[in-house]
Design a protein around this motif. Structure first.
Motif, PDB file in Angstrom:
ATOM      1  N   ASP A  46      70.725  72.785  65.260  1.00  0.00           N
ATOM      2  CA  ASP A  46      69.657  73.359  64.434  1.00  0.00           C
ATOM      3  C   ASP A  46      68.832  72.260  63.779  1.00  0.00           C
ATOM      4  N   ASP A  47      69.536  71.249  63.253  1.00  0.00           N
ATOM      5  CA  ASP A  47      68.839  70.136  62.612  1.00  0.00           C
ATOM      6  C   ASP A  47      67.897  69.444  63.590  1.00  0.00           C
ATOM      7  N   GLY A  48      68.397  69.220  64.816  1.00  0.00           N
ATOM      8  CA  GLY A  48      67.580  68.559  65.824  1.00  0.00           C
ATOM      9  C   GLY A  48      66.329  69.367  66.132  1.00  0.00           C
ATOM     10  N   GLU A  49      66.523  70.675  66.189  1.00  0.00           N
ATOM     11  CA  GLU A  49      65.411  71.552  66.507  1.00  0.00           C
ATOM     12  C   GLU A  49      64.368  71.561  65.400  1.00  0.00           C
ATOM     13  N   SER A  50      64.822  71.648  64.153  1.00  0.00           N
ATOM     14  CA  SER A  50      63.832  71.701  63.081  1.00  0.00           C
ATOM     15  C   SER A  50      63.160  70.346  62.875  1.00  0.00           C
ATOM     16  N   ASP A  51      63.844  69.258  63.272  1.00  0.00           N
ATOM     17  CA  ASP A  51      63.201  67.944  63.245  1.00  0.00           C
ATOM     18  C   ASP A  51      62.004  67.909  64.187  1.00  0.00           C
ATOM     19  N   MET A  57      58.080  67.592  63.171  1.00  0.00           N
ATOM     20  CA  MET A  57      57.145  66.607  63.711  1.00  0.00           C
ATOM     21  C   MET A  57      55.884  67.275  64.239  1.00  0.00           C
ATOM     22  N   ALA A  58      56.067  68.411  64.909  1.00  0.00           N
ATOM     23  CA  ALA A  58      54.917  69.155  65.436  1.00  0.00           C
ATOM     24  C   ALA A  58      54.055  69.645  64.275  1.00  0.00           C
ATOM     25  N   PHE A  59      54.724  70.136  63.229  1.00  0.00           N
ATOM     26  CA  PHE A  59      54.007  70.645  62.060  1.00  0.00           C
ATOM     27  C   PHE A  59      53.174  69.538  61.419  1.00  0.00           C
ATOM     28  N   GLU A  60      53.779  68.346  61.342  1.00  0.00           N
ATOM     29  CA  GLU A  60      53.087  67.224  60.702  1.00  0.00           C
ATOM     30  C   GLU A  60      51.875  66.736  61.499  1.00  0.00           C
ATOM     31  N   GLU A  61      51.902  67.026  62.825  1.00  0.00           N
ATOM     32  CA  GLU A  61      50.735  66.721  63.667  1.00  0.00           C
ATOM     33  C   GLU A  61      49.502  67.466  63.147  1.00  0.00           C
ATOM     34  N   TYR A  62      49.747  68.690  62.688  1.00  0.00           N
ATOM     35  CA  TYR A  62      48.649  69.529  62.213  1.00  0.00           C
ATOM     36  C   TYR A  62      48.348  69.288  60.736  1.00  0.00           C
ATOM     37  N   ASP A  63      49.419  69.083  59.959  1.00  0.00           N
ATOM     38  CA  ASP A  63      49.272  68.938  58.512  1.00  0.00           C
ATOM     39  C   ASP A  63      48.866  67.510  58.149  1.00  0.00           C
ATOM     40  N   GLU A  64      47.570  67.264  58.175  1.00  0.00           N
ATOM     41  CA  GLU A  64      47.052  65.903  57.995  1.00  0.00           C
ATOM     42  C   GLU A  64      47.347  65.295  56.627  1.00  0.00           C
ATOM     43  N   ASN A  65      47.205  66.098  55.569  1.00  0.00           N
ATOM     44  CA  ASN A  65      47.384  65.533  54.234  1.00  0.00           C
ATOM     45  C   ASN A  65      48.808  65.703  53.696  1.00  0.00           C
ATOM     46  N   ASP A  77      50.601  68.277  52.732  1.00  0.00           N
ATOM     47  CA  ASP A  77      50.881  69.168  51.607  1.00  0.00           C
ATOM     48  C   ASP A  77      51.699  70.386  52.022  1.00  0.00           C
ATOM     49  N   GLU A  78      52.302  70.331  53.243  1.00  0.00           N
ATOM     50  CA  GLU A  78      53.174  71.401  53.734  1.00  0.00           C
ATOM     51  C   GLU A  78      52.423  72.684  54.069  1.00  0.00           C
ATOM     52  N   MET A  79      51.109  72.599  54.142  1.00  0.00           N
ATOM     53  CA  MET A  79      50.300  73.750  54.506  1.00  0.00           C
ATOM     54  C   MET A  79      49.302  73.326  55.580  1.00  0.00           C
ATOM     55  N   ILE A  80      49.158  74.155  56.609  1.00  0.00           N
ATOM     56  CA  ILE A  80      48.120  73.894  57.598  1.00  0.00           C
ATOM     57  C   ILE A  80      46.942  74.807  57.282  1.00  0.00           C
ATOM     58  N   THR A  81      45.824  74.189  56.930  1.00  0.00           N
ATOM     59  CA  THR A  81      44.624  74.969  56.624  1.00  0.00           C
ATOM     60  C   THR A  81      43.816  75.196  57.904  1.00  0.00           C
ATOM     61  N   THR A  82      42.814  76.064  57.805  1.00  0.00           N
ATOM     62  CA  THR A  82      41.930  76.323  58.948  1.00  0.00           C
ATOM     63  C   THR A  82      41.299  75.024  59.438  1.00  0.00           C
ATOM     64  N   GLU A  83      40.835  74.198  58.511  1.00  0.00           N
ATOM     65  CA  GLU A  83      40.193  72.933  58.871  1.00  0.00           C
ATOM     66  C   GLU A  83      41.156  71.995  59.592  1.00  0.00           C
ATOM     67  N   GLU A  84      42.383  71.931  59.085  1.00  0.00           N
ATOM     68  CA  GLU A  84      43.369  71.053  59.710  1.00  0.00           C
ATOM     69  C   GLU A  84      43.713  71.530  61.115  1.00  0.00           C
ATOM     70  N   LEU A  85      43.879  72.843  61.266  1.00  0.00           N
ATOM     71  CA  LEU A  85      44.185  73.408  62.581  1.00  0.00           C
ATOM     72  C   LEU A  85      43.045  73.118  63.547  1.00  0.00           C
ATOM     73  N   CYS A  86      41.834  73.331  63.089  1.00  0.00           N
ATOM     74  CA  CYS A  86      40.647  73.090  63.904  1.00  0.00           C
ATOM     75  C   CYS A  86      40.587  71.647  64.380  1.00  0.00           C
ATOM     76  N   ARG A  87      40.748  70.725  63.455  1.00  0.00           N
ATOM     77  CA  ARG A  87      40.682  69.303  63.808  1.00  0.00           C
ATOM     78  C   ARG A  87      41.772  68.933  64.798  1.00  0.00           C
ATOM     79  N   ALA A  88      42.991  69.438  64.551  1.00  0.00           N
ATOM     80  CA  ALA A  88      44.119  69.109  65.427  1.00  0.00           C
ATOM     81  C   ALA A  88      43.891  69.664  66.827  1.00  0.00           C
TER      82      ALA A  88
END
Ligand SMILES: [Ca+2]
Ligand SMILES: [Ca+2]
Length: 97
Positions: A23-28, A32-40, A42-53
């Motif tokens: 489970d730990d390996g999977e959430s890691d 990482m995938a989440f952080e690709e989108y979450d540029e700043n 802050d643990e949230m992917i905004t519309t702008e961040e999703l768009c840019r990614a």
């Protein structure tokens, strides 16, 4: 290796401990995938961040903000307009199963 996984310290790796390790390996990987989108970060992917990614990945310059907002809405369970890690994780889990 055994010591790290053997959480109750009995010298054996139980199925539960092994599962927790996987489970730990999977959430890691998801983290990482989440952080690709979450540029700043802050643990949230905004519309702008999703768009840019997505533009970065798809090289799709005509991807509109409206389209991104639609995609956010499809994942955004609590309706706050942004994707949290939990929502991202839930979406990714559904897709892979
Ligand atoms: Ca963010
Ligand atoms: Ca949300």
């Amino acid at each position: 290796m055994v010591a790290a996984v053997d959480t109750d310290g009995d010298g054996f790796i139980s199925i539960e401990e092994f599962g927790a390790m996987l489970d730990d390996g999977e959430s890691d990987a998801m983290r990482m995938a989440f952080e690709e989108y979450d540029e700043n970060g802050d643990e949230m992917i905004t519309t702008e961040e999703l768009c840019r990614a997505l533009r970065r990945v798809l090289l799709d310059e005509i991807l509109t903000v409206e389209k991104c907002a639609e995609m956010i809405a499809g994942v955004d369970k609590d309706g706050d307009g942004v994707i949290s890690f939990d929502e991202f994780k839930a979406k990714t889990a559904t897709k892979s199963s």
